[in-house]
Design a protein around this motif. Structure first.
Motif, PDB file in Angstrom:
ATOM      1  N   SER A 106       2.031   8.055  -7.790  1.00 53.74           N
ATOM      2  CA  SER A 106       2.230   8.824  -6.547  1.00 53.74           C
ATOM      3  C   SER A 106       3.339   8.285  -5.654  1.00 53.74           C
ATOM      4  O   SER A 106       3.633   8.872  -4.615  1.00 53.74           O
ATOM      5  N   VAL A 107       3.973   7.183  -6.047  1.00 49.05           N
ATOM      6  CA  VAL A 107       5.016   6.578  -5.209  1.00 49.05           C
ATOM      7  C   VAL A 107       6.390   6.830  -5.830  1.00 49.05           C
ATOM      8  O   VAL A 107       6.578   6.610  -7.033  1.00 49.05           O
ATOM      9  N   HIS A 142       0.804  -1.225   0.000  1.00 44.37           N
ATOM     10  CA  HIS A 142       0.000   0.000   0.000  1.00 44.37           C
ATOM     11  C   HIS A 142       0.843   1.283   0.000  1.00 44.37           C
ATOM     12  O   HIS A 142       1.657   1.512   0.895  1.00 44.37           O
ATOM     13  N   PRO A 143       0.593   2.155  -0.989  1.00 46.76           N
ATOM     14  CA  PRO A 143       1.346   3.410  -1.079  1.00 46.76           C
ATOM     15  C   PRO A 143       1.155   4.334   0.125  1.00 46.76           C
ATOM     16  O   PRO A 143       2.068   5.088   0.471  1.00 46.76           O
ATOM     17  N   LEU A 144       0.005   4.284   0.763  1.00 47.87           N
ATOM     18  CA  LEU A 144      -0.250   5.180   1.889  1.00 47.87           C
ATOM     19  C   LEU A 144       0.375   4.694   3.188  1.00 47.87           C
ATOM     20  O   LEU A 144       0.325   5.389   4.207  1.00 47.87           O
ATOM     21  N   HIS A 159      -6.634   4.413  -4.896  1.00 49.57           N
ATOM     22  CA  HIS A 159      -7.310   3.372  -4.123  1.00 49.57           C
ATOM     23  C   HIS A 159      -7.485   2.056  -4.892  1.00 49.57           C
ATOM     24  O   HIS A 159      -8.463   1.343  -4.699  1.00 49.57           O
ATOM     25  N   GLU A 191      -1.694  10.696  -8.591  1.00 51.41           N
ATOM     26  CA  GLU A 191      -2.209  10.621  -7.228  1.00 51.41           C
ATOM     27  C   GLU A 191      -2.738   9.224  -6.942  1.00 51.41           C
ATOM     28  O   GLU A 191      -3.256   8.545  -7.834  1.00 51.41           O
ATOM     29  N   HIS A 192      -2.628   8.808  -5.695  1.00 52.96           N
ATOM     30  CA  HIS A 192      -3.139   7.504  -5.276  1.00 52.96           C
ATOM     31  C   HIS A 192      -4.619   7.381  -5.631  1.00 52.96           C
ATOM     32  O   HIS A 192      -5.400   8.303  -5.414  1.00 52.96           O
ATOM     33  N   GLU A 229      -4.464   2.208 -10.168  1.00 53.02           N
ATOM     34  CA  GLU A 229      -3.279   1.364 -10.091  1.00 53.02           C
ATOM     35  C   GLU A 229      -3.397   0.145 -11.010  1.00 53.02           C
ATOM     36  O   GLU A 229      -2.385  -0.354 -11.519  1.00 53.02           O
TER      37      GLU A 229
END
Length: 224
Positions: free
Chosen positions: A83-84, A50-52, A93, A90-91, A97
């Motif tokens: 976003s990574v 998970h990127p977050l 969710h 931007e991510h 992706e």
């Protein structure tokens, strides 16, 4: 006698939300250039957690399986979702992706000339890989899901029949509820190969060698 070596290089792809930061691992044959040109290329693509929550393509589970695949003469790709790291956007969710992954898979098939793609993911990345494979079964030859975060994505009730699927899970996972993953696997059609690692946590600390061994055994059955 020819010697085959594997190394990674940075590649930038034009993704749906901007630049995607990719690490492409390729094999070269030192003494016979023609062998490298004529040999069928099959490859392995790995999606990160998970990127977050600080998930990147440099995660230990990701790099462990990528290196394992390279030892079986597969070319490899790991990459940062939008976003990574150096990847733009931007991510999203898990939805966008999947589009990022589609860009990477098409690059492997159409530009690199891979004849087969083996797809894997860890945690969040397993969810992305699973959903993508369900929509694009014709592009995938095997699916490997490590600690799939079934509580974070719309986990399907069916998997494609076109290829074998494997799920790896530690029964002491502190991030993804083991019982939820086990229940999901029990209800799936067709049944994936289900691998339980007793006492292993989410990140397989101290158990990466065991995970690598199990993954390699499963990979070899498919590619041989």
């Amino acid at each position: 006698m020819s010697v085959k070596t594997w190394s990674e290089k940075a590649v930038s792809l034009a993704g749906p939300a901007g630049k995607l930061d990719v690490r492409l691992g390729q094999h070269t044959v030192s003494s016979d250039a023609s062998a490298a040109l004529t040999e069928e290329r099959i490859g392995f693509i790995m999606c990160h957690p998970h990127p977050l929550y600080s998930g990147t393509m440099d995660n230990k589970v990701v790099t462990t399986l990528v290196r394992a695949a390279s030892q079986q003469s597969l070319d490899t790709i790991r990459f940062n979702f939008r976003s990574v790291g150096q990847s733009e956007g931007e991510h999203d969710h898990g939805k966008g992706e999947q589009d990022d992954l589609d860009t990477v898979v098409d690059y492997a098939l159409n530009e690199l000339g891979w004849s087969q793609v083996f797809l894997a993911g860890f945690s969040f990345g397993a969810g992305v890989a699973c959903l993508y494979a369900g929509k694009h079964a014709e592009k995938v030859h095997g699916l490997f899901l490590v600690a799939p975060a079934v509580h974070h994505f719309d986990a399907p009730s069916t998997l494609p029949f076109e290829f074998e699927s494997h799920v790896y899970m530690g029964d002491a996972d502190e991030v993804v509820p083991f019982d939820e993953v086990e229940h999901w696997v029990d209800l799936l059609t067709p049944q994936p190969h289900w691998h339980i690692f007793e006492g292993a946590g989410h990140f397989f600390h101290g158990r990466l060698i065991d995970l690598k061994k199990s993954f390699l055994e499963d990979l070899l059955r498919i590619i041989n």
